[in-house]
Design a protein around this motif. Sequence first.
Motif, PDB file in Angstrom:
ATOM      1  N   PHE A  45       0.843  -1.191   0.000  1.00 45.98           N
ATOM      2  CA  PHE A  45       0.000   0.000   0.000  1.00 45.98           C
ATOM      3  C   PHE A  45       0.880   1.242   0.000  1.00 45.98           C
ATOM      4  O   PHE A  45       2.006   1.209   0.485  1.00 45.98           O
ATOM      5  N   ALA A  46       0.376   2.356  -0.521  1.00 45.90           N
ATOM      6  CA  ALA A  46       1.030   3.653  -0.364  1.00 45.90           C
ATOM      7  C   ALA A  46       0.527   4.229   0.952  1.00 45.90           C
ATOM      8  O   ALA A  46      -0.680   4.299   1.190  1.00 45.90           O
ATOM      9  N   ILE A  47       1.449   4.630   1.806  1.00 44.75           N
ATOM     10  CA  ILE A  47       1.103   5.150   3.127  1.00 44.75           C
ATOM     11  C   ILE A  47       1.677   6.555   3.256  1.00 44.75           C
ATOM     12  O   ILE A  47       2.888   6.745   3.124  1.00 44.75           O
ATOM     13  N   GLY A  48       0.835   7.545   3.497  1.00 45.17           N
ATOM     14  CA  GLY A  48       1.271   8.919   3.678  1.00 45.17           C
ATOM     15  C   GLY A  48       0.846   9.452   5.033  1.00 45.17           C
ATOM     16  O   GLY A  48      -0.196   9.058   5.564  1.00 45.17           O
ATOM     17  N   ILE A  49       1.652  10.340   5.576  1.00 44.20           N
ATOM     18  CA  ILE A  49       1.386  10.878   6.908  1.00 44.20           C
ATOM     19  C   ILE A  49       1.540  12.391   6.902  1.00 44.20           C
ATOM     20  O   ILE A  49       2.521  12.919   6.379  1.00 44.20           O
ATOM     21  N   ILE A  50       0.570  13.084   7.489  1.00 47.42           N
ATOM     22  CA  ILE A  50       0.696  14.518   7.737  1.00 47.42           C
ATOM     23  C   ILE A  50       0.939  14.693   9.237  1.00 47.42           C
ATOM     24  O   ILE A  50       0.017  14.563  10.037  1.00 47.42           O
ATOM     25  N   PRO A  51       2.189  14.954   9.623  1.00 46.27           N
ATOM     26  CA  PRO A  51       2.445  15.233  11.033  1.00 46.27           C
ATOM     27  C   PRO A  51       2.018  16.670  11.345  1.00 46.27           C
ATOM     28  O   PRO A  51       2.286  17.576  10.570  1.00 46.27           O
ATOM     29  N   MET A  52       1.330  16.855  12.457  1.00 43.90           N
ATOM     30  CA  MET A  52       0.850  18.186  12.859  1.00 43.90           C
ATOM     31  C   MET A  52       1.209  18.422  14.316  1.00 43.90           C
ATOM     32  O   MET A  52       0.842  17.629  15.180  1.00 43.90           O
ATOM     33  N   ALA A 102       4.399   9.705  17.096  1.00 41.88           N
ATOM     34  CA  ALA A 102       3.145  10.393  17.417  1.00 41.88           C
ATOM     35  C   ALA A 102       2.346   9.618  18.460  1.00 41.88           C
ATOM     36  O   ALA A 102       2.303   8.391  18.429  1.00 41.88           O
ATOM     37  N   GLY A 103       1.691  10.361  19.345  1.00 42.49           N
ATOM     38  CA  GLY A 103       0.832   9.767  20.358  1.00 42.49           C
ATOM     39  C   GLY A 103      -0.607   9.625  19.904  1.00 42.49           C
ATOM     40  O   GLY A 103      -1.375   8.872  20.492  1.00 42.49           O
ATOM     41  N   LYS A 104      -0.989  10.368  18.850  1.00 34.33           N
ATOM     42  CA  LYS A 104      -2.362  10.327  18.358  1.00 34.33           C
ATOM     43  C   LYS A 104      -2.343  10.156  16.842  1.00 34.33           C
ATOM     44  O   LYS A 104      -1.645  10.894  16.145  1.00 34.33           O
ATOM     45  N   TRP A 105      -3.125   9.209  16.358  1.00 38.60           N
ATOM     46  CA  TRP A 105      -3.209   8.911  14.920  1.00 38.60           C
ATOM     47  C   TRP A 105      -4.665   8.934  14.476  1.00 38.60           C
ATOM     48  O   TRP A 105      -5.523   8.372  15.145  1.00 38.60           O
ATOM     49  N   THR A 106      -4.916   9.567  13.328  1.00 43.49           N
ATOM     50  CA  THR A 106      -6.255   9.601  12.740  1.00 43.49           C
ATOM     51  C   THR A 106      -6.132   9.229  11.267  1.00 43.49           C
ATOM     52  O   THR A 106      -5.351   9.845  10.535  1.00 43.49           O
ATOM     53  N   GLU A 107      -6.893   8.224  10.838  1.00 39.55           N
ATOM     54  CA  GLU A 107      -6.900   7.881   9.413  1.00 39.55           C
ATOM     55  C   GLU A 107      -7.685   8.952   8.672  1.00 39.55           C
ATOM     56  O   GLU A 107      -8.814   9.278   9.036  1.00 39.55           O
ATOM     57  N   TYR A 123      -3.260   5.285   1.500  1.00 36.21           N
ATOM     58  CA  TYR A 123      -3.897   5.669   2.759  1.00 36.21           C
ATOM     59  C   TYR A 123      -3.119   6.833   3.330  1.00 36.21           C
ATOM     60  O   TYR A 123      -1.894   6.877   3.237  1.00 36.21           O
ATOM     61  N   ALA A 124      -3.823   7.777   3.929  1.00 37.45           N
ATOM     62  CA  ALA A 124      -3.149   8.898   4.587  1.00 37.45           C
ATOM     63  C   ALA A 124      -3.661   9.014   6.016  1.00 37.45           C
ATOM     64  O   ALA A 124      -4.851   8.775   6.289  1.00 37.45           O
TER      65      ALA A 124
END
Length: 180
Positions: A45-52, A102-107, A123-124
């Motif tokens: 899968f392609a996996i992308g993450i936006i760290p905030m 990260a302590g919190k993750w949201t799909e 998926y991001a």
Amino acid sequence: MEKNPWKKQSGKLIYDNPWITVEEDMVINPGGGLSQYGKVLFKAFAIGIIPMDHEGNTWLVGQWRYTLGEYSWEIPMGGGPKSEPKLESAKRELKEETGLSAGKWTELLTMHTSNSVTDEVGYAFVAEDLTEGETSFEETEDLRIWKLPFSEAHQMVLDGEITDSLSMVAILKLGRMLRI
């Protein structure tokens, strides 16, 4: 549910490596004609993450994309083995590419990256409650890491400075959710 108008007549393997398989099928197309159809099948899968962070900053990674022959700014991303939970892949990729945990993750989303020629699913995730640490780039990665306000990353998409599809869709969706 629509009925599939395509009828596969035959298929053959053209190419295979650890990341993709290329197949060529002969099909009867929706108009009734015989057609050749090439497919790129992804093994991950392609996996992308936006760290905030709590101040509204995010991190982009920049790298030379061999396939494009140009430099690209993107959200941290990579391949997630289909045998591994998507979230575990996201955690690993964020840590490898930025050193962040990260302590919190949201799909955030699921997307098909180019569904006319590939079965790739992307998926991001949004990663929050960040802790900084050390990166561990793969041998194929020569990355620059850039911390910037999320609003600037959003503007980079609007200005055509970020062109990677998963990065664009994820940033635009989060921007809409944040009312940017």
